[in-house]
Scaffold this active site. Structure first.
Site, PDB file in Angstrom:
ATOM      1  N   GLU A   1      23.572  40.129 -70.694  1.00 27.43           N
ATOM      2  CA  GLU A   1      22.818  40.351 -72.527  1.00 27.43           C
ATOM      3  C   GLU A   1      22.160  41.804 -73.362  1.00 27.43           C
ATOM      4  OE1 GLU A   1      22.824  37.739 -70.890  1.00 27.43           O
ATOM      5  OE2 GLU A   1      23.396  36.510 -72.316  1.00 27.43           O
TER       6      GLU A   1
ATOM      7  N   HIS B   1      15.309  26.259 -73.449  1.00 29.04           N
ATOM      8  CA  HIS B   1      16.442  26.819 -74.801  1.00 29.04           C
ATOM      9  C   HIS B   1      16.422  26.031 -75.883  1.00 29.04           C
ATOM     10  CE1 HIS B   1      18.434  26.824 -70.411  1.00 29.04           C
ATOM     11  NE2 HIS B   1      19.694  27.521 -71.459  1.00 29.04           N
TER      12      HIS B   1
END
Lengths: 361, 395
Positions: free
Chosen positions: A91, A160
């Site tokens: 990322e 998440h």
């Protein structure tokens, strides 16, 4: 997969049919076109990729997998390796690469599989993207879109499920949008890609499969929703409910139930977190005299907190008959067990309760 | 020629003993003197990693090039020393990371690429800002935070931008993925351009750099990763920071070369070599430039708690990049000492004038505070320290 193809085929057909009907037959109302949020996002990206060669998409699984949530389905087949790029699980690296490409004049769409993973790359979003135009005295624009699902999903637990609206909304130099409906998704995504600034598009995984009626104008390839403008989804006179993303739907449900009891709610869909359209909220509060904010994120330092602070600072404060109230996610990391998770996000009953408390009924 | 001979003879035979006659004579003699057009020099062999070829071990320097490199390096040197002075007078504030000692790197790199290529570096950026085309006065005025600064006073030392120069970046290592992204754009646009992506020996241990190596190699991005190894990451020597100090090998699957960063010719030849490799579509390359900074990490660091004054002095006397070039030129009849001294005088004047400007130019107007939040946006209002203070924001 097949259903999706049929759906997108139907979308194309629906467009043709309604155009035909408009041209030949005057007064036949065309069948209302239903498009899911996923397809609306897909259409938006497809149209912008077609329109401008400098636009490209990168992220994990966006190409050959058709997107982790199938939002980019069909794009790699259509545009190929150069424009739709699968990245390794890096990322910070690929977000930085995307920002650099934007600095050099391309128009990247950088997908985070969920915004939780954007935390790995948040330095690139804030320090490299958001601040650069200002630090350079206006010399170096960064026309980039960061997109992906944000907030709670179903049973994915604490790491998440975080909502990043408040974190990104905090930073000058960024624009942050949070679409709810298909129309929102298409119009805001297209505006985000055409915007010369870094725009964070906070999608919602649970909304991807939800179909919405797609108005005629949304079917145009130049359909844009201006960033920074909220929409009144439902007019009302007794109380203002302000929300963004999935909870907008819950607000509308709450409004329907309250309507039966004679309480008319005005439901505002923020659409944009930053720059926030506080004027629309103020006008509404000056009419209804009551305010409830609804969001999925945590209460402290959140979107609702910002709205309340700004309402206090503005003309609408004097029109409040009761303190403004916030409905938010519970102030805990998201638990896994269904019964616990359910009680960690704002439910329709929570909104109704808050509204009635505010109205003192 | 006849006219010149006439002047020469007049001067030589002339009775005038007025001051300046000697230097006038000298200048005339200078004009009459024949310098070599160019000379060939042996340069240090580069260590290579995963490469069959290597950069050449000789370099040809023309007189014109030599004078140019000398002037640019001297300008960077004096500009940085002026910044040191201004900082101690508190006219420059905040962070100030000086580049003196490392001049051969920025000048050699620029000599090895085209103006249409791209460069990005970290915060020790003043030298590159100059070699990429910004005038000294705009750089100094940015350091002093004035409206005539290259970023209108809004960026400061670490955030200076120019055409094809992407700063000036404050977050250690963050510029490396950015550089690979710029290289991606070069490849995407099919323009045969490359990107030089610089970082230091300290930054070389950042994870995002390894993520970037992977993607750059995978996608064959035209990127030269350049590690300016000046032996210290802030106060930490390379031995205390890195399990492997062979920075040119740290790219693993990426071919690398280790270059003498104090020799402008060595840097130039290595850059040309690496640039050709990248332009051919073979993918990225890594260059480690072994260099040295005379100043501490920044103006807040005296730079002697983690290294000895003897070490600094030794580098200054044996490896100073400007001295090395000067000696080469003078010893090979490419230039004379007087000529180079004249350049020194010119440079000093330019720096003085720039410093004058940077000190006298007013600070940006308060109205500037809200500007440049967004690009190409209709004007809007920005909140100040309280709700009643509003600034207009134009793009």
């Amino acid at each position: 997969m097949a259903a999706g193809l049929v759906r997108s085929g139907l979308a194309g057909c629906g467009q043709q049919v309604s155009r035909l009907l408009r041209r030949r037959f005057h007064r036949s109302a065309p069948a209302a076109l239903q498009v899911t949020v996923r397809d609306a996002l897909n259409q938006a990206m497809d149209e912008e990729l077609e329109r401008d060669e400098k636009v490209f998409l990168l992220g994990e699984e966006v190409a050959q997998y058709d997107g982790a949530y199938k939002v980019s389905r069909g794009l790699w087949k259509k545009y190929g390796d150069k424009r739709i790029i699968d990245t390794p699980i890096s990322e910070m690296g690929f977000a930085g690469i995307a920002v650099g490409a934007a600095m050099a004049g391309l128009r990247p769409i950088c997908e985070f599989m969920t915004f939780n993973f954007s935390m790995q790359a948040i330095d690139q979003v804030i320090n490299s993207a958001a601040k650069t135009y200002y630090m350079s005295g206006g010399l170096q624009p960064v026309p980039i879109v960061f997109r992906g699902p944000n907030g709670a999903s179903a049973g994915v637990a604490a790491q998440h499920s975080q909502c990043f609206a408040a974190w990104y909304g905090h930073c000058p130099g960024l624009k942050v949008v949070s679409p709810w409906s298909s129309e929102d998704s298409k119009g805001l995504m297209k505006s985000a890609v055409r915007d010369d600034n870094p725009v964070v598009v906070l999608e919602n995984e649970l909304m991807y499969g939800v179909p919405f009626e797609f108005p005629d104008e949304a079917q145009s390839k130049d359909f844009l929703i201006p960033i920074g403008k909220a929409k009144v989804e439902r007019e009302g006179t007794h109380i203002t409910l302000v929300s963004h993303s999935r909870p907008v739907g819950h607000c509308l449900e709450a409004a329907a139930i309250l309507s039966k009891e004679g309480v008319e709610c005005e439901v505002i869909n923020l659409r944009t977190i930053r720059p926030m359209d506080i004027e629309t909220i103020e006008l509404s509060v000056m009419k209804t005299n009551h305010l409830v904010t609804v969001e999925g994120g945590w209460p402290q330092f959140g979107v609702g907190a910002e709205i309340c602070a700004r309402i206090m600072e503005g003309p609408a404060f004097n029109f409040l008959d009761a303190p403004a109230v916030r409905v938010t996610g519970a102030d805990v990391p998201m638990p896994y067990a269904k019964i616990l998770e359910e009680n960690c996000i704002p439910q329709v009953k929570d909104i109704i309760f808050a509204a009635k408390k505010t109205l003192n009924i | 020629m006849r006219k010149m001979l006439a002047v020469v003879s007049r001067v030589l035979t002339g009775a005038s003993q007025k001051p300046g006659a000697a230097s006038e004579a000298g200048r005339v003699l200078l004009a009459a003197r024949n310098f070599a057009n160019d000379a060939s020099f042996d340069i240090k062999k580069c260590d290579v990693h995963r490469l069959e070829d290597e950069p050449p071990t000789t370099a040809v320097l023309t007189r014109e090039e030599g004078l140019k490199y000398y002037k640019i390096m001297q300008t960077v040197r004096r500009m940085e020393l002026k910044a040191d002075q201004l900082y101690k007078q508190k006219i420059i504030r905040g962070f100030c990371h000086l580049y003196d000692g490392q001049e051969a790197c920025c000048v050699g790199l620029e000599a090895g690429i085209n103006p249409t290529d791209h460069v990005i570096t970290a915060y020790r950026a003043h030298g590159f800002t100059y070699t990429r085309g910004l005038p000294v006065r705009e750089i100094l005025a940015e350091l002093t935070g004035r409206r005539g600064g290259c970023a209108k006073g809004k960026g400061g030392s670490m955030h200076m931008y120019a055409k094809n120069f992407y700063g000036g970046n404050g977050i250690v290592g963050a510029q490396v993925p950015l550089g690979a992204g710029i290289a991606l754009a070069c490849k995407y646009n099919e323009k045969d351009e490359i990107c030089l992506t610089l970082y230091g020996d300290g930054a070389a241990n950042q994870g995002q750099i390894f993520e970037t190596y992977n993607m750059a190699a995978l996608w064959k991005l035209p990127c030269i990763f350049i590690c300016e190894n000046n032996r210290y990451g802030m106060g930490t020597s390379v031995e205390r920071a890195a399990a492997s100090t062979d920075y040119y090998k740290r790219g693993d699957f990426i071919p690398g070369i280790r270059v003498d960063g104090m020799d402008v010719l060595c840097v130039r030849e290595a850059t040309k070599f690496a640039a050709a490799y990248c332009r051919s579509g073979k993918g990225p390359m890594l260059m480690e430039l072994q260099t040295y900074r005379y100043h501490g990490h920044s103006m807040s660091d005296p730079g002697v708690s983690y290294r000895t004054r003897e070490e600094i002095q030794e580098v200054r006397s044996k490896s100073d990049p400007i001295m090395l070039l000067k000696d080469r030129m003078v010893n090979n009849n490419l230039a004379s000492i007087e000529e180079l001294k004249e350049i020194d005088v010119e440079v000093r004047k330019e720096i003085e004038d720039a410093a004058q400007f940077a000190t006298a130019d007013p600070e940006p107007p308060l109205e500037e505070l809200g500007n440049h939040i967004y690009c190409r946006e209709p004007p809007f209002e920005v909140r100040g320290a309280n709700q009643w203070i509003k600034y207009k924001s134009v793009s």
